[in-house]
Structure formats: C-alpha cells, structure tokens
Design a protein around this motif. Sequence first.
Motif, PDB file in Angstrom:
ATOM      1  N   GLU A   1       7.641  19.360   6.500  1.00 21.66           N
ATOM      2  CA  GLU A   1       8.847  19.481   7.061  1.00 21.66           C
ATOM      3  C   GLU A   1       9.569  18.197   6.669  1.00 21.66           C
ATOM      4  OE1 GLU A   1       8.462  18.847  11.212  1.00 21.66           O
ATOM      5  OE2 GLU A   1       6.477  17.208  10.811  1.00 21.66           O
ATOM      6  N   LEU A   2      11.091  18.146   7.114  1.00 19.68           N
ATOM      7  CA  LEU A   2      11.821  17.078   6.953  1.00 19.68           C
ATOM      8  C   LEU A   2      11.420  15.919   7.538  1.00 19.68           C
ATOM      9  CD1 LEU A   2      15.480  18.873   8.107  1.00 19.68           C
ATOM     10  CD2 LEU A   2      14.663  18.439   5.732  1.00 19.68           C
ATOM     11  N   PRO A   3      11.601  14.605   7.088  1.00 21.28           N
ATOM     12  CA  PRO A   3      12.417  14.492   5.773  1.00 21.28           C
ATOM     13  C   PRO A   3      11.658  14.686   4.460  1.00 21.28           C
ATOM     14  CG  PRO A   3      12.157  12.354   6.616  1.00 21.28           C
ATOM     15  CD  PRO A   3      11.553  13.462   7.667  1.00 21.28           C
ATOM     16  N   TRP A   4      10.381  14.869   4.636  1.00 21.16           N
ATOM     17  CA  TRP A   4       9.529  14.402   3.466  1.00 21.16           C
ATOM     18  C   TRP A   4       9.455  15.556   2.459  1.00 21.16           C
ATOM     19  CZ3 TRP A   4       7.434  14.299   8.768  1.00 21.16           C
ATOM     20  CH2 TRP A   4       7.587  12.992   9.451  1.00 21.16           C
ATOM     21  N   LYS A   5      10.001  16.638   2.883  1.00 24.54           N
ATOM     22  CA  LYS A   5      10.016  17.687   1.704  1.00 24.54           C
ATOM     23  C   LYS A   5      10.990  17.334   0.581  1.00 24.54           C
ATOM     24  CE  LYS A   5      13.368  21.139   3.366  1.00 24.54           C
ATOM     25  NZ  LYS A   5      13.659  22.596   3.451  1.00 24.54           N
ATOM     26  N   PHE A   6      12.060  16.428   0.729  1.00 24.65           N
ATOM     27  CA  PHE A   6      13.020  15.860  -0.147  1.00 24.65           C
ATOM     28  C   PHE A   6      12.437  14.394  -0.678  1.00 24.65           C
ATOM     29  CE2 PHE A   6      15.727  18.811   2.348  1.00 24.65           C
ATOM     30  CZ  PHE A   6      16.062  19.499   1.211  1.00 24.65           C
ATOM     31  N   GLU A   7      11.485  14.048  -0.385  1.00 32.25           N
ATOM     32  CA  GLU A   7      10.978  12.759  -0.881  1.00 32.25           C
ATOM     33  C   GLU A   7       9.485  12.915  -1.862  1.00 32.25           C
ATOM     34  OE1 GLU A   7      10.611   9.779   2.275  1.00 32.25           O
ATOM     35  OE2 GLU A   7      12.855  10.206   3.106  1.00 32.25           O
ATOM     36  N   GLY A   8       9.713  13.613  -2.805  1.00 32.91           N
ATOM     37  CA  GLY A   8       8.531  13.883  -3.847  1.00 32.91           C
ATOM     38  C   GLY A   8       8.113  12.605  -4.473  1.00 32.91           C
TER      39      GLY A   8
ATOM     40  N   MET B   1      17.421  24.266   3.209  1.00 32.72           N
ATOM     41  CA  MET B   1      17.656  23.858   1.709  1.00 32.72           C
ATOM     42  C   MET B   1      16.273  23.539   0.907  1.00 32.72           C
ATOM     43  SD  MET B   1      20.623  21.093   2.215  1.00 32.72           S
ATOM     44  CE  MET B   1      20.329  20.161   0.555  1.00 32.72           C
ATOM     45  N   GLU B   2      16.212  24.030  -0.239  1.00 30.64           N
ATOM     46  CA  GLU B   2      14.766  23.883  -1.102  1.00 30.64           C
ATOM     47  C   GLU B   2      14.894  22.404  -1.747  1.00 30.64           C
ATOM     48  OE1 GLU B   2      12.236  25.886  -1.897  1.00 30.64           O
ATOM     49  OE2 GLU B   2      13.095  26.990   0.059  1.00 30.64           O
ATOM     50  N   PRO B   3      13.660  21.797  -1.583  1.00 32.94           N
ATOM     51  CA  PRO B   3      13.588  20.570  -2.517  1.00 32.94           C
ATOM     52  C   PRO B   3      13.981  20.944  -3.817  1.00 32.94           C
ATOM     53  CG  PRO B   3      11.583  21.385  -2.003  1.00 32.94           C
ATOM     54  CD  PRO B   3      12.205  22.324  -1.359  1.00 32.94           C
ATOM     55  N   VAL B   4      14.395  19.464  -4.441  1.00 33.57           N
ATOM     56  CA  VAL B   4      14.604  19.495  -6.104  1.00 33.57           C
ATOM     57  C   VAL B   4      13.522  18.846  -6.895  1.00 33.57           C
ATOM     58  CG1 VAL B   4      17.062  19.766  -5.658  1.00 33.57           C
ATOM     59  CG2 VAL B   4      16.252  17.535  -5.783  1.00 33.57           C
ATOM     60  N   GLU B   5      12.659  18.004  -6.172  1.00 32.93           N
ATOM     61  CA  GLU B   5      11.628  17.592  -6.839  1.00 32.93           C
ATOM     62  C   GLU B   5      10.385  17.983  -6.366  1.00 32.93           C
ATOM     63  OE1 GLU B   5      13.094  13.161  -8.637  1.00 32.93           O
ATOM     64  OE2 GLU B   5      12.416  12.959  -6.693  1.00 32.93           O
ATOM     65  N   PHE B   6       9.625  18.342  -6.989  1.00 36.05           N
ATOM     66  CA  PHE B   6       8.015  18.770  -6.941  1.00 36.05           C
ATOM     67  C   PHE B   6       7.128  17.809  -7.103  1.00 36.05           C
ATOM     68  CE2 PHE B   6      11.137  22.111  -7.432  1.00 36.05           C
ATOM     69  CZ  PHE B   6      11.260  22.762  -6.255  1.00 36.05           C
ATOM     70  N   GLY B   7       5.883  17.763  -6.255  1.00 35.44           N
ATOM     71  CA  GLY B   7       4.722  16.975  -6.532  1.00 35.44           C
ATOM     72  C   GLY B   7       4.138  16.498  -5.135  1.00 35.44           C
ATOM     73  N   GLY B   8       3.329  15.305  -5.423  1.00 38.70           N
ATOM     74  CA  GLY B   8       2.923  14.785  -4.284  1.00 38.70           C
ATOM     75  C   GLY B   8       3.854  14.512  -3.237  1.00 38.70           C
ATOM     76  N   GLU B   9       3.221  14.091  -2.029  1.00 37.73           N
ATOM     77  CA  GLU B   9       3.928  13.790  -0.990  1.00 37.73           C
ATOM     78  C   GLU B   9       4.784  14.672   0.020  1.00 37.73           C
ATOM     79  OE1 GLU B   9       4.325  10.543   2.023  1.00 37.73           O
ATOM     80  OE2 GLU B   9       3.138  10.596  -0.137  1.00 37.73           O
ATOM     81  N   MET B  10       5.411  15.707  -1.062  1.00 37.70           N
ATOM     82  CA  MET B  10       6.311  16.545  -0.374  1.00 37.70           C
ATOM     83  C   MET B  10       5.797  17.979  -0.019  1.00 37.70           C
ATOM     84  SD  MET B  10       6.825  18.682  -2.792  1.00 37.70           S
ATOM     85  CE  MET B  10       8.434  19.808  -2.479  1.00 37.70           C
ATOM     86  N   ILE B  11       4.374  18.197  -0.292  1.00 37.77           N
ATOM     87  CA  ILE B  11       3.808  19.381  -0.187  1.00 37.77           C
ATOM     88  C   ILE B  11       3.161  19.604   1.272  1.00 37.77           C
ATOM     89  CG2 ILE B  11       3.937  20.214  -2.503  1.00 37.77           C
ATOM     90  CD1 ILE B  11       0.658  18.662  -0.799  1.00 37.77           C
ATOM     91  N   ASP B  12       2.898  20.543   1.688  1.00 33.47           N
ATOM     92  CA  ASP B  12       1.987  20.942   2.631  1.00 33.47           C
ATOM     93  C   ASP B  12       0.565  21.556   2.321  1.00 33.47           C
ATOM     94  OD1 ASP B  12       1.217  21.259   5.273  1.00 33.47           O
ATOM     95  OD2 ASP B  12       2.407  22.977   6.038  1.00 33.47           O
TER      96      ASP B  12
ATOM     97  N   SER C   1       0.995  -1.224   0.100  1.00 37.60           N
ATOM     98  CA  SER C   1      -0.007   0.081  -0.193  1.00 37.60           C
ATOM     99  C   SER C   1       0.737   1.439   0.151  1.00 37.60           C
ATOM    100  CB  SER C   1      -0.978   0.185   1.158  1.00 37.60           C
ATOM    101  OG  SER C   1      -1.519   1.276   1.201  1.00 37.60           O
ATOM    102  N   ASN C   2       0.305   2.420  -0.405  1.00 39.58           N
ATOM    103  CA  ASN C   2       1.280   3.482  -0.188  1.00 39.58           C
ATOM    104  C   ASN C   2       1.186   4.171   1.242  1.00 39.58           C
ATOM    105  OD1 ASN C   2       2.347   5.984  -1.204  1.00 39.58           O
ATOM    106  ND2 ASN C   2       1.199   5.896  -3.136  1.00 39.58           N
ATOM    107  N   VAL C   3       2.124   5.077   1.316  1.00 41.59           N
ATOM    108  CA  VAL C   3       2.440   5.385   2.675  1.00 41.59           C
ATOM    109  C   VAL C   3       1.965   6.722   2.953  1.00 41.59           C
ATOM    110  CG1 VAL C   3       4.272   3.755   2.971  1.00 41.59           C
ATOM    111  CG2 VAL C   3       4.726   5.998   2.261  1.00 41.59           C
ATOM    112  N   HIS C   4       1.719   7.164   4.201  1.00 34.93           N
ATOM    113  CA  HIS C   4       1.497   8.494   4.754  1.00 34.93           C
ATOM    114  C   HIS C   4       0.137   8.965   4.150  1.00 34.93           C
ATOM    115  CE1 HIS C   4       5.853   9.104   4.512  1.00 34.93           C
ATOM    116  NE2 HIS C   4       5.582   8.668   5.548  1.00 34.93           N
TER     117      HIS C   4
END
Length: 406
Positions: free
Chosen positions: A266-273, A244-255, A50-53
């Motif tokens: 927040e960290l670490p999820w902003k870098f896990e788009g 630091m700014e994220p380098v991949e944008f999309g789902g999962e990393m947004i608020d 299943s997907n997470v979060h």
Amino acid sequence: MDIKAVRDAFPILHQDVNGHPLVYLDSSATSQTPTPVIDKIDDYYKRYNSNVHRGVHTLGSVATDEYEGARDKVRSFINASNTKEIIFNRGTTTGINTVAESYGMDHVGEGDEIVITQMEHHSNLIPWQQLAKRKKATLKYIPMQEDGTLAMSDVKETITDKTKIVAVTHVSNVLGTINPIKEIAEVSHEKGAVLVVDGAQSAPHIKIDVQDLDCDFFAFSGHKMCGPTGIGVLYGKKELLENMEPVEFGGEMIDFVNLYDSTWKELPWKFEGGTPIIAGAIGLGAAIDYLQNLSMEEVEKHEEELIEYALEKLDAIDGVTVYGPRERAGLVTFNVDGVHPHDLATVLDAEGIAVRAGHHCAQPLMKWLGVNATARASFYLYNTTDEIDSFVEGLQKTKEYFGDVI
C-alpha cells in the motif's frame, strides 16, 4: 530571528575562502547544513544504522521509527492530510519523473495537451517534453509577461478541455517569480487537468500548505532546505497515488511475489522500491525540525528584507541588468555589461563570494531573456545585509577590473 545564533549553527560558514571570509550566495543550488542535522545523521550511523521495515531486532525498529517519524514531519511541514501521501525519493527530479512515468503514461493520449511554462527548470520541462513525444500529445506553454510573471488571463486561455496535465514551478530558480499556484490549480481542475508543482525553490523559503494550494502533486528536495543531498519528497493526493502504478520494482515495494505475477504494498511504500534513503530521510526530518523551530514565517520575512536590500543596492550600480519581477523570492539573477557571468563568478570567488553562473538548467528561459547565461546570487536564512554589501563591493571591483582590461 537571531541571525547570529542561526549562523553559529552552520559550521561551514565560519571559514576563509581564498583569504576572505566565505560569503555563500548559492543556496538556490544547494543550501548549507546546520549542526543539528549533521548530528542527527551522525547519530544514525553511530547508534542504530540498520535497514527499515524488514527486521524485528532493536536497531531495525529504531531506524524504522525514525524513518517513518521523518515522513510524518514532512506531512506536517507541507500540511498534507495523510502520511500515505508522502513519498521519499532522490529529489525533485525523481518526483516529477515519477508523475510523468506513472500518471502521465496512463492518462495522456494522442491529441491531449500538457501545459507548462518557459520558466521551468529542465527537471520540470524535459519529462513532459518526452511524455508528449511518446504519447503524441501537444506540449503547450503559458506565455510570460515582460517581467517574467504569468497573467491569469493567459493561464485560462492556454489550459483547455484537452489539457490533462499542468506542470508549473512555484518559484522560478532564475527569475524569483512566485507563481499563483492556488489560482492555477482552480483553472486546471475546472478543465479536468491535474496540477504538478515544482516546489524545489519554494518549500525551503515559504510556508507550504498543499491542501490550501490544492495542487495534485508537489515535489521538492532536501538539499535546498538545510537537509542532506540525495533525499527528496513527492507529495500526491491519496486518491491519485492509489490508482498509479509504481515505476521502480524490487524489494521493499512488494506485497506478494509469484512466478508470473506480483502485487504491491500500500501507499506510500509501493513507490519506494529497494532499500530507501534512510539516513537522508532522517536528516531531512531534522532539517524540518530546525526550520520549524525558527518558523517559516520568520525565514520568509528575513529573506524579504534581504532581497529588498539587495535590489536597492544593485539599482545603484551602472551597467547591471537584473532579470525578473520586483516582487520576488530571495534570489537575484543578473548580468554586468561587458563581463561574462563565468568571469564575474570567478572574480567574486577570489573574494570569497560564492555565486552561480550559467544557464541554471533553464536554457529555454535564457533564450526568452535573450542571453546565453546569467549570474545568480541567492539568499537564505543565514545570510546578512553585511554579506550583500561584500557582494556589491565585489561587483564594483569586477567592473573596475574588466574596465581596466578593456
């Protein structure tokens, strides 16, 4: 360490290749995977895929717990102070590129310096090369000693007040050189620079303590440490990652997302788009469990014994040139007089012996060595002295074969 029990845990080792028992000596490229890791990944797909979060249903909750549990295992494995400092990604290459694209683009300007070495894997060279070009910065190299080591006097001379980033491999994938990361970190910080460490060849083999090393970033890959392919880790000090700014944008990393602006998690999820590498992270967690149960001290001790034995055996063969320092990690890169490395690897493969041949993604280092390519035998926790004997016997056969041909 019970080597028989270790070998029994790796199904792939129990087969014949070209009519001979497999001797796998290419773990620096990709290590093999033990049954507990395979079973853990299998369990994920069979029981709670299943997907997470994102969801509140049971499968999603179990997957999230396992995924975030793996993050904490990584934190403990490298002794990071906080799980927010552990970012999952595709591997070492992605981790280093993330630092270059995010931290580098914001902190390096025209006339600044980026310092690396000639022993770097392309993954820890090209990102800095490209960053220097884009920002009109200066790319500098710490000179190497004749045996392929670094002298701290050269480190101190190369890193200056203009240096913003120092990027160094912990262990060379060609020479086996173990670089003095803690001392390099001290010099870097004295000059106001951050230290990025390529840990691809160290994390699988020696006990890592990022707080003791005091590196600012540390990247490594799961597939070199008994884990699955396609999963890696970037460690970064929390105070650096937060700015630091994220380098991949999309789902999962947004608020929050608005029509013309967005905010990040927040960290670490902003870098896990996007959907993260769930099965890979869970598999890496299982690999860490496996290594921790053996103890990294035992793994390191076993490899030290193997490399000492291998070097002694190679010393006795005429016409073999070994590259790198005597004190090294568990790999040996070499050439045999009159035999191209690819021919050597082909003959050894016919004997069931898997070694690597080529430039090992380190072309500048090959030029420094004065060769086009080399062969490499790399050892891990499941290798034995008997396998080294088979490897040496294969080298002797190769020499005889090409001697007859010539």
